[in-house]
Every structure is written in structure tokens, then in C-alpha cells.
Enzyme design. Structure first.
Site, PDB file in Angstrom:
ATOM      1  N   LEU A  97       9.910  -0.971   3.781  1.00  0.00           N
ATOM      2  CA  LEU A  97       8.910  -1.773   3.385  1.00  0.00           C
ATOM      3  C   LEU A  97       9.446  -2.732   2.261  1.00  0.00           C
ATOM      4  CD1 LEU A  97       5.840  -3.012   3.648  1.00  0.00           C
ATOM      5  CD2 LEU A  97       5.451  -0.867   2.211  1.00  0.00           C
ATOM      6  N   TYR A  98       9.857  -2.035   1.340  1.00  0.00           N
ATOM      7  CA  TYR A  98      10.422  -2.736   0.063  1.00  0.00           C
ATOM      8  C   TYR A  98      11.548  -3.533   0.295  1.00  0.00           C
ATOM      9  CZ  TYR A  98       7.178   0.767  -1.973  1.00  0.00           C
ATOM     10  OH  TYR A  98       6.075   1.689  -2.348  1.00  0.00           O
ATOM     11  N   ARG A  99      12.439  -3.148   0.805  1.00  0.00           N
ATOM     12  CA  ARG A  99      13.771  -4.092   1.284  1.00  0.00           C
ATOM     13  C   ARG A  99      13.102  -5.229   1.880  1.00  0.00           C
ATOM     14  NH1 ARG A  99      16.714  -2.835  -2.665  1.00  0.00           N
ATOM     15  NH2 ARG A  99      18.291  -0.990  -2.488  1.00  0.00           N
ATOM     16  N   ALA A 102       8.999   3.823   3.407  1.00  0.00           N
ATOM     17  CA  ALA A 102       8.810   3.116   2.032  1.00  0.00           C
ATOM     18  C   ALA A 102       9.953   2.157   1.829  1.00  0.00           C
ATOM     19  CB  ALA A 102       8.646   4.107   0.944  1.00  0.00           C
ATOM     20  N   PHE A 129      12.423  -6.449  -2.361  1.00  0.00           N
ATOM     21  CA  PHE A 129      12.750  -5.569  -3.550  1.00  0.00           C
ATOM     22  C   PHE A 129      14.331  -5.429  -3.809  1.00  0.00           C
ATOM     23  CE2 PHE A 129       8.397  -5.166  -3.392  1.00  0.00           C
ATOM     24  CZ  PHE A 129       7.808  -4.871  -4.848  1.00  0.00           C
TER      25      PHE A 129
END
Length: 239
Positions: free
Chosen positions: A195-197, A192, A201
Site C-alpha cells: 500500500l505505502y509503496r 501495508a 512512500f
């Protein structure tokens, strides 16, 4: 809804009995302003090759047979990312950013879900995050969306399903910014966080506590004008 909830409990490692406790919440969220949802499907042939067995036809698919299918999906994920023909479909009637997609067919298996909505005062999550931001002296945009749920069957981890869902969900948003919360992980080493980095994000709040939950969370934000950057095959970003 039942199949989406089965993905949720499998991804979270919860008992299938908990799925219907979330059903009223998800139905309520679907009526909130700015709601959008996307779902990821793969062919039954690809699913079989990944030890994800499709439910049997008929009544057995509504009982233990279906739960057994999603428990099998907890087998080890792929060790290296692999190309997989993943098709992301918007919620019925919602084609923002995903126009032209055909609805899922009987030859496809649901493997991932993602949804969110526009933030507003009175929403439990947003009220607490807003209060935390004020206490920390952090300013938030006036108009934002919350990415509420993003889940992929464990057997599909490493196949870029989460990335396809996230990119497709962000394409449905008209707000300038999107917020989410994710549990803190030392070194940000889980799927997770990666993915976000990679999606741009950045930190809003760290080690944030929601009442009733002993875990610490990070509140993350991305500004959608940054999403005009395209991702290369190795996950890097170029303008």
C-alpha cells in the site's frame, strides 16, 4: 471510539482488553494541532457477505457480542482484490478534501480507520525519528504530518479499503510531506508495504529501533505534490 478501537485490536491481533489502554492516547491525539481522521464503512449487506457480522442492537453490542464480531473478521481475507462499495467519511466537522460526505448510517459497518496530525517537537514519535534522522545525516522538511494509525479489519484485506483510507487521509493534509513508521518485513511482502509503496512512500530510515520495542521499523515519507498522480486499477501511477 469503541468501534474504532475494536478495529484496531482486530487488525493488530491484540486482545480486546487492550483497546481501552489506547483510548486515552487516541483522545489526546485528537486534540493535537492538525489532527484529521477518516473512517471506512461498508453496507451491512456487504459485510455479511464477507463474514463480518454487525453487532447486535442493545446491550449485547457493548459486551461479548461485539468482541465476537471482530474476532470473526480474522477469517481468511480475499485471495484476489475485489470491488467493494467502500465509503470513507471524515471525522465530525473535518471535511478537508472530503466535502459533501454524509455521516455513517445505521445500515453501515465500520471496517477501517486512519488518523494523523502535524508533527511537532515534544511528540514522542517525532522526537525519536528526528533524532534518528539527524544521526543518519538525513534532512526532513520543516512542516510535516505523521500518519499515526491506519487499520482495516482482516476480513476486508484485498478489497482496497486501505487504499481508500490512505488516499482520503492524504487529501485532508495541508503539509507538504507525510511520515509514517511500519515494521520491517523481509522483501516488503505484506499488505501495508504494498500500500505505502504504491502511494509513493520512500525510505527515510530503515531498521530503526524505538526504545522499549524489539521490532525494527522503517520510517517512510511521501511528498504530497506527488499525489496529484492518479492510480490505475492495477495500482500503477500515471501523471
Amino acid at each position: 471510539m469503541r468501534e474504532a478501537l475494536d478495529v484496531y485490536v482486530s487488525a493488530m491481533g491484540y486482545s480486546p482488553r487492550l483497546s481501552w489502554q489506547r483510548s486515552p492516547v487516541w483522545h489526546e491525539h485528537s486534540r493535537w494541532a492538525g489532527f484529521s481522521a477518516v473512517a471506512a464503512f461498508v453496507s451491512r449487506e456487504d459485510a455479511a457477505g464477507l463474514a463480518v457480522s454487525a453487532p447486535a442492537d442493545g446491550a449485547a453490542a457493548r459486551g461479548r457480542g461485539r468482541r465476537w464480531w471482530f474476532r470473526r473478521a480474522n477469517h481468511e481475507p480475499a485471495s484476489e482484490p475485489q470491488d467493494l462499495d467502500v465509503r470513507v467519511v471524515p471525522a465530525s466537522g473535518d471535511t478537508r478534501g472530503l466535502a459533501g460526505q454524509e455521516p455513517p448510517s445505521s445500515d453501515e459497518v465500520l471496517v477501517g480507520i486512519c488518523y494523523g496530525y502535524r508533527t511537532s517537537q515534544g511528540q514522542w514519535w517525532f522526537d525519536r525519528v528526528s533524532a534518528g534522522a539527524r544521526s543518519a545525516g538525513v534532512s526532513l522538511p520543516e512542516i510535516m504530518a505523521e500518519l499515526t494509525e491506519l487499520h482495516v479489519l482482516p476480513a476486508l484485506h484485498g478489497h482496497r479499503v486501505g487504499r481508500a483510507l490512505l488516499q482520503s487521509f492524504l487529501a485532508t493534509r495541508t503539509e507538504g510531506s507525510v511520515l509514517l513508521s511500519t515494521p520491517e518485513v523481509e522483501g516488503e511482502t505484506n499488505n501495508a508495504w504494498r500500500l505505502y509503496r504504491r502511494a509513493g512512500f520512500t525510505d527515510v530510515l530503515r531498521n530503526f529501533l524505538f526504545e522499549g520495542d524489539p521490532r525494527r521499523f522503517a520510517i517512510l515519507r511521501t511528498d504530497l505534490h506527488q499525489m496529484s498522480a492518479t492510480s490505475t486499477a492495477d495500482g500503477s501511477r500515471t501523471e
